[in-house]
Write a protein that holds these residues in place. Structure first.
Motif, PDB file in Angstrom:
ATOM      1  N   UNK A 255       0.832  -1.207   0.000  1.00 26.85           N
ATOM      2  CA  UNK A 255       0.000   0.000   0.000  1.00 26.85           C
ATOM      3  C   UNK A 255       0.867   1.258   0.000  1.00 26.85           C
ATOM      4  N   UNK A 256       1.922   1.264   0.797  1.00 29.95           N
ATOM      5  CA  UNK A 256       2.825   2.413   0.814  1.00 29.95           C
ATOM      6  C   UNK A 256       3.477   2.621  -0.547  1.00 29.95           C
ATOM      7  N   UNK A 257       3.988   1.546  -1.127  1.00 33.73           N
ATOM      8  CA  UNK A 257       4.657   1.641  -2.430  1.00 33.73           C
ATOM      9  C   UNK A 257       3.669   2.096  -3.498  1.00 33.73           C
ATOM     10  N   UNK A 258       2.459   1.546  -3.465  1.00 36.10           N
ATOM     11  CA  UNK A 258       1.463   1.923  -4.465  1.00 36.10           C
ATOM     12  C   UNK A 258       1.096   3.398  -4.334  1.00 36.10           C
ATOM     13  N   UNK A 259       0.982   3.887  -3.114  1.00 41.07           N
ATOM     14  CA  UNK A 259       0.678   5.307  -2.920  1.00 41.07           C
ATOM     15  C   UNK A 259       1.790   6.172  -3.506  1.00 41.07           C
ATOM     16  N   UNK A 260       3.035   5.832  -3.232  1.00 44.13           N
ATOM     17  CA  UNK A 260       4.170   6.590  -3.760  1.00 44.13           C
ATOM     18  C   UNK A 260       4.154   6.556  -5.286  1.00 44.13           C
ATOM     19  N   UNK A 261       3.930   5.384  -5.854  1.00 40.74           N
ATOM     20  CA  UNK A 261       3.887   5.236  -7.309  1.00 40.74           C
ATOM     21  C   UNK A 261       2.785   6.105  -7.908  1.00 40.74           C
ATOM     22  N   UNK A 262       1.631   6.129  -7.283  1.00 35.42           N
ATOM     23  CA  UNK A 262       0.505   6.909  -7.796  1.00 35.42           C
ATOM     24  C   UNK A 262       0.832   8.403  -7.803  1.00 35.42           C
ATOM     25  N   UNK A 263       1.366   8.891  -6.686  1.00 37.51           N
ATOM     26  CA  UNK A 263       1.744  10.306  -6.628  1.00 37.51           C
ATOM     27  C   UNK A 263       2.861  10.620  -7.608  1.00 37.51           C
ATOM     28  N   UNK A 264       3.871   9.753  -7.700  1.00 38.04           N
ATOM     29  CA  UNK A 264       4.999   9.997  -8.606  1.00 38.04           C
ATOM     30  C   UNK A 264       4.521  10.090 -10.049  1.00 38.04           C
ATOM     31  N   UNK A 265       3.674   9.159 -10.451  1.00 38.28           N
ATOM     32  CA  UNK A 265       3.152   9.163 -11.826  1.00 38.28           C
ATOM     33  C   UNK A 265       2.388  10.450 -12.102  1.00 38.28           C
ATOM     34  N   UNK A 266       1.543  10.842 -11.168  1.00 37.19           N
ATOM     35  CA  UNK A 266       0.737  12.037 -11.390  1.00 37.19           C
ATOM     36  C   UNK A 266       1.539  13.326 -11.244  1.00 37.19           C
ATOM     37  N   UNK A 267       2.634  13.298 -10.499  1.00 34.21           N
ATOM     38  CA  UNK A 267       3.520  14.469 -10.472  1.00 34.21           C
ATOM     39  C   UNK A 267       4.176  14.652 -11.835  1.00 34.21           C
ATOM     40  N   UNK A 268       4.445  13.561 -12.532  1.00 32.12           N
ATOM     41  CA  UNK A 268       4.940  13.671 -13.904  1.00 32.12           C
ATOM     42  C   UNK A 268       3.912  14.317 -14.811  1.00 32.12           C
ATOM     43  N   UNK A 269       2.658  13.923 -14.646  1.00 31.26           N
ATOM     44  CA  UNK A 269       1.589  14.572 -15.413  1.00 31.26           C
ATOM     45  C   UNK A 269       1.520  16.059 -15.047  1.00 31.26           C
ATOM     46  N   UNK A 270       1.636  16.348 -13.753  1.00 30.83           N
ATOM     47  CA  UNK A 270       1.557  17.737 -13.285  1.00 30.83           C
ATOM     48  C   UNK A 270       2.676  18.585 -13.885  1.00 30.83           C
ATOM     49  N   UNK A 271       3.878  18.008 -14.042  1.00 29.89           N
ATOM     50  CA  UNK A 271       4.981  18.734 -14.693  1.00 29.89           C
ATOM     51  C   UNK A 271       4.554  19.219 -16.075  1.00 29.89           C
ATOM     52  N   UNK A 272       4.008  18.300 -16.845  1.00 29.75           N
ATOM     53  CA  UNK A 272       3.618  18.645 -18.213  1.00 29.75           C
ATOM     54  C   UNK A 272       2.442  19.608 -18.253  1.00 29.75           C
ATOM     55  N   UNK A 273       1.472  19.406 -17.380  1.00 30.43           N
ATOM     56  CA  UNK A 273       0.319  20.301 -17.341  1.00 30.43           C
ATOM     57  C   UNK A 273       0.752  21.718 -16.972  1.00 30.43           C
ATOM     58  N   UNK A 274       1.602  21.837 -15.970  1.00 28.29           N
ATOM     59  CA  UNK A 274       2.049  23.165 -15.535  1.00 28.29           C
ATOM     60  C   UNK A 274       2.845  23.852 -16.646  1.00 28.29           C
ATOM     61  N   UNK A 275       3.726  23.105 -17.300  1.00 30.47           N
ATOM     62  CA  UNK A 275       4.507  23.710 -18.374  1.00 30.47           C
ATOM     63  C   UNK A 275       3.599  24.209 -19.489  1.00 30.47           C
ATOM     64  N   UNK A 276       2.555  23.476 -19.777  1.00 26.22           N
ATOM     65  CA  UNK A 276       1.606  23.893 -20.826  1.00 26.22           C
ATOM     66  C   UNK A 276       0.823  25.133 -20.430  1.00 26.22           C
ATOM     67  N   UNK A 277       0.559  25.288 -19.132  1.00 22.23           N
ATOM     68  CA  UNK A 277      -0.223  26.430 -18.651  1.00 22.23           C
ATOM     69  C   UNK A 277       0.578  27.716 -18.717  1.00 22.23           C
ATOM     70  N   UNK A 278       1.771  27.711 -18.111  1.00 25.58           N
ATOM     71  CA  UNK A 278       2.523  28.973 -18.038  1.00 25.58           C
ATOM     72  C   UNK A 278       4.010  28.842 -18.347  1.00 25.58           C
ATOM     73  N   UNK A 279       4.434  27.660 -18.804  1.00 25.82           N
ATOM     74  CA  UNK A 279       5.823  27.476 -19.201  1.00 25.82           C
ATOM     75  C   UNK A 279       6.770  27.133 -18.078  1.00 25.82           C
ATOM     76  N   UNK A 280       6.279  27.073 -16.831  1.00 25.72           N
ATOM     77  CA  UNK A 280       7.178  26.775 -15.719  1.00 25.72           C
ATOM     78  C   UNK A 280       7.600  25.316 -15.766  1.00 25.72           C
ATOM     79  N   UNK A 281       8.893  25.085 -15.677  1.00 25.57           N
ATOM     80  CA  UNK A 281       9.452  23.743 -15.750  1.00 25.57           C
ATOM     81  C   UNK A 281      10.161  23.410 -14.449  1.00 25.57           C
ATOM     82  N   UNK A 282      10.512  22.164 -14.292  1.00 24.21           N
ATOM     83  CA  UNK A 282      11.296  21.779 -13.131  1.00 24.21           C
ATOM     84  C   UNK A 282      11.120  20.343 -12.748  1.00 24.21           C
ATOM     85  N   UNK A 283      11.971  19.949 -11.815  1.00 22.86           N
ATOM     86  CA  UNK A 283      11.991  18.560 -11.361  1.00 22.86           C
ATOM     87  C   UNK A 283      10.789  18.246 -10.512  1.00 22.86           C
TER      88      UNK A 283
END
Length: 186
Positions: free
Chosen positions: A158-186
């Motif tokens: 359960x702990x690993x799955x939670x981390x995986x879920x957040x990590x995957x969606x943080x990758x999506x968030x990177x791309x979404x944010x860059x598309x909104x205003x160009x801000x990039x980052x790790x």
């Protein structure tokens, strides 16, 4: 002329990062945590914070802005989705008393993510509440090998799955944010 925003970052030391190391709230002072559970908790804390950082400073319209058709994904949808899945993970641990869906069936967490301040505020409140409730349930199981729920899922999983879920969606968030205003980052 393009309607795409120019890439940018607040970082000056490493311009491809979200923030300079001395300004990044995810930067650890000192050594990593001791023990498996503490390490898992630290990773989850940092991914949760990363999601919040990726949404920071945006208005409701920007948060609700969809990626590309036909996707319904948006930053606000991700916040709502992660609130929903926190609840789902609790239902895996406590299957005899399942909490109902927060937003409705199937993809309602994404489809219902519209540009309204009250909805944004509610999504953040839902996420904080569901995270705290799931954390509280899992705190009763400090031994990671303990099997829980009807299917006997290991707490570690359960702990690993939670981390995986957040990590995957943080990758999506990177791309979404860059598309909104160009801000990039790790």
């Amino acid at each position: 002329m393009s309607d795409m925003p120019e890439r940018w970052s607040q970082a000056s030391v490493y311009p491809d990062m979200w923030a300079d190391p001395d300004q990044d709230p995810r930067t650890m002072d000192g050594v990593s945590p001791d023990g498996e559970l503490a390490t898992l908790q630290d990773y989850l804390k940092n991914y949760r914070l990363t999601l919040r950082l990726k949404c920071e400073g945006l208005d409701p319209e920007q948060l609700a802005r969809r990626s590309v058709p036909p996707s319904t994904m948006s930053l606000l949808g991700l916040v709502r989705h992660l609130a929903e899945v926190e609840r789902d993970w609790r239902n895996w641990v406590l299957p005899d008393d399942p909490a109902p869906k927060l937003y409705g069936a199937r993809d309602a967490d994404f489809e219902g993510a519209v540009a309204e301040q009250a909805l944004v505020d509610a999504a953040y409140a839902d996420l904080a509440r569901e995270q705290a409730a799931t954390d509280a349930v899992l705190a009763d199981y400090p031994e990671l090998g303990t099997r829980v729920g009807r299917d006997g899922i290991a707490v570690r999983e359960l702990w690993i799955h939670r981390i995986e879920e957040y990590a995957r969606h943080c990758g999506h968030a990177d791309l979404l944010r860059e598309r909104i205003d160009g801000r990039v980052g790790q």
